[in-house]
Motif scaffolding. Structure first.
Motif, PDB file in Angstrom:
ATOM      1  N   GLU A  87       0.847  -1.391  -0.156  1.00  0.00           N
ATOM      2  CA  GLU A  87      -0.072   0.134   0.043  1.00  0.00           C
ATOM      3  C   GLU A  87       0.790   1.212  -0.070  1.00  0.00           C
ATOM      4  O   GLU A  87       0.521   2.376  -0.379  1.00  0.00           O
ATOM      5  CB  GLU A  87      -0.677   0.032   1.148  1.00  0.00           C
ATOM      6  N   LEU A  88       2.247   1.204   0.302  1.00  0.00           N
ATOM      7  CA  LEU A  88       3.159   2.146   0.493  1.00  0.00           C
ATOM      8  C   LEU A  88       3.830   2.503  -0.676  1.00  0.00           C
ATOM      9  O   LEU A  88       4.706   3.401  -0.684  1.00  0.00           O
ATOM     10  CB  LEU A  88       3.990   2.076   1.713  1.00  0.00           C
ATOM     11  N   GLY A  89       3.718   1.359  -1.712  1.00  0.00           N
ATOM     12  CA  GLY A  89       4.450   1.581  -2.905  1.00  0.00           C
ATOM     13  C   GLY A  89       5.256   0.342  -3.297  1.00  0.00           C
ATOM     14  O   GLY A  89       5.828   0.525  -4.461  1.00  0.00           O
ATOM     15  N   ALA A  90       5.345  -0.699  -2.565  1.00  0.00           N
ATOM     16  CA  ALA A  90       6.064  -1.677  -2.733  1.00  0.00           C
ATOM     17  C   ALA A  90       5.706  -2.395  -4.264  1.00  0.00           C
ATOM     18  O   ALA A  90       4.475  -2.682  -4.320  1.00  0.00           O
ATOM     19  CB  ALA A  90       6.322  -2.703  -1.815  1.00  0.00           C
ATOM     20  N   ASP A  91       6.666  -2.567  -5.188  1.00  0.00           N
ATOM     21  CA  ASP A  91       6.329  -3.310  -6.446  1.00  0.00           C
ATOM     22  C   ASP A  91       6.219  -4.732  -6.183  1.00  0.00           C
ATOM     23  O   ASP A  91       5.423  -5.353  -6.791  1.00  0.00           O
ATOM     24  CB  ASP A  91       7.016  -3.043  -7.820  1.00  0.00           C
ATOM     25  N   HIS A  92       6.811  -5.256  -5.489  1.00  0.00           N
ATOM     26  CA  HIS A  92       7.061  -6.554  -4.819  1.00  0.00           C
ATOM     27  C   HIS A  92       7.289  -6.711  -3.525  1.00  0.00           C
ATOM     28  O   HIS A  92       7.933  -6.198  -3.099  1.00  0.00           O
ATOM     29  CB  HIS A  92       8.271  -7.282  -5.934  1.00  0.00           C
TER      30      HIS A  92
END
Length: 387
Positions: free
Chosen positions: A240-245
């Motif tokens: 939700e904070l932006g991690a792609d994986h």
């Protein structure tokens, strides 16, 4: 009433002569007492504390004493007030201070260096050469609230103006306590070069710094951003904070996963926030040749490191302490611009008088607690769930 000579106050913000403050007795023994409201000196302000977050370092100080040292020794039974991740309202100005005004909302950094040593003059005040030489002696200029001087588990505290970060009225008290955490992540990425747009970043450990490390890296344009950890609920917050994986290291090998995601090349940067014993070696095998690793956490025991691998692959290794080089100001700008929602890591709120319960929630991770916030005012309930 509070009326020290040379200190500017306002009738709109009356200040009592004494305040409620938690002090540390023996290990894990906190007592709520009355203390005199401190007096700001030159280049200092008095902050009315509105909210303070609990950090893992606070738990360490309360239990072990380290890394806080007061008057040359551990802080136990020295009338010491811990706590360092706080925000509030400027309540009084020390002599000559005109950079801030009474009534202004601010959040704070921990460290004010001496301003005279080599590192302070380079902006590395969290590595001040006088840190450790003058515990509690603010005449030298050094102040590390919650470490070498009284901290924020109280109603008022003095801060050097260099530690203040102005915040907008649109930012809640709870969110403002997280600026220093985001600032630590920002400092790490700054030391790695800062220009990470389009480059791969792996963040190891989904604690508060790691989670906001994901957010800051993504806001800086990094791609891909990979988060590794052991708890699926934390990894989901990372998404939700932006991690792609995300990689659950209990289910797959973290190094192999990062290599697979990056087509075998590895990432350009690793921000290590886990403190795991083999984290440096794993980071060294995730990063590509010429890549950089920043250590924002540390194991509590000495661990072996494959230095030959680092040297053969021209890998750079950095360590950071805290939130130096004004990184909190850059982090606050991202948060004010809504580049990421730091509130996702705030899970619980308690009133100041309930600090022991709040500490228990943070230490035992009750109800999956991540960031527990204590409010000095405006909280009537025993426990208020984060929205």
């Amino acid at each position: 009433m509070y009326a020290p000579a040379g200190v500017k106050t306002s009738a709109d913000f009356p200040i009592p002569a004494t305040m409620k403050a938690w002090v540390l007795g023996d290990p894990d023994q906190l007592k709520l007492v009355d203390k005199p409201v401190p007096v700001p000196r030159r280049a200092e302000v008095l902050v009315r504390i509105d909210a303070v977050a609990i950090c893992a370092t606070d738990l360490e100080i309360i239990h072990y004493g380290s890394p806080a040292l007061i008057q040359g020794g551990k802080p136990f039974n020295k009338n010491f007030t811990p706590g360092h991740e706080y925000m509030g309202t400027v309540a009084a100005l020390g002599p000559g201070v005109d950079e801030y005004s009474v009534g202004q909302r601010v959040t704070v950094e921990i460290h004010a260096g001496c301003g005279q040593c080599k590192r302070c003059r380079e902006g590395m005040y969290t590595a001040c050469h006088n840190y450790g030489l003058n515990y509690g002696d603010v005449d030298k200029g050094h102040r590390a609230n919650g470490f070498t001087t009284d901290g924020g588990f109280c109603e008022y505290q003095v801060n050097n103006i260099n530690t203040l970060v102005a915040i907008p009225d649109t930012m809640s008290d709870e969110e403002a306590t997280l600026v220093v955490t985001a600032g630590t992540a920002m400092y790490g990425l700054t030391e790695l070069g800062g220009l990470v747009a389009g480059e791969g970043v792996a963040v190891l450990g989904p604690g508060p710094i790691g989670l906001l490390g994901v957010a800051v890296a993504k806001a800086l344009g990094a791609s891909p951003v990979i988060l590794t950890g052991t708890r699926d609920n934390r990894l989901q917050i990372g998404r939700e904070l932006g991690a792609d994986h995300v990689v659950n290291v209990r289910k797959e090998n973290a190094v192999e996963a990062v290599r697979r995601i990056t087509g075998g090349k590895g990432v350009d940067y690793v921000l290590e926030c886990s403190g795991a014993a083999d984290a440096v070696n794993e980071a060294g095998r995730m990063v590509n040749r010429g890549g950089k690793i920043c250590l924002a956490a540390f194991p509590h025991e000495q661990v072996p490191v494959d230095v030959a691998h680092l040297v053969r692959n021209n890998i750079y290794l950095y360590g950071i302490r805290g939130e130096g080089k004004s990184a909190t100001h850059r982090a606050e700008a991202f948060m004010s611009q809504k580049r990421f929602d730091a509130r996702l890591i705030h899970t619980h709120t308690f009133a100041l008088e309930d600090l022991p319960t709040a500490i228990r929630y943070a230490r035992e991770r009750i109800d999956d607690a991540i960031k527990v916030v204590v409010k000095a005012r405006g909280v009537a309930a025993h426990k208020v769930a984060a929205e």
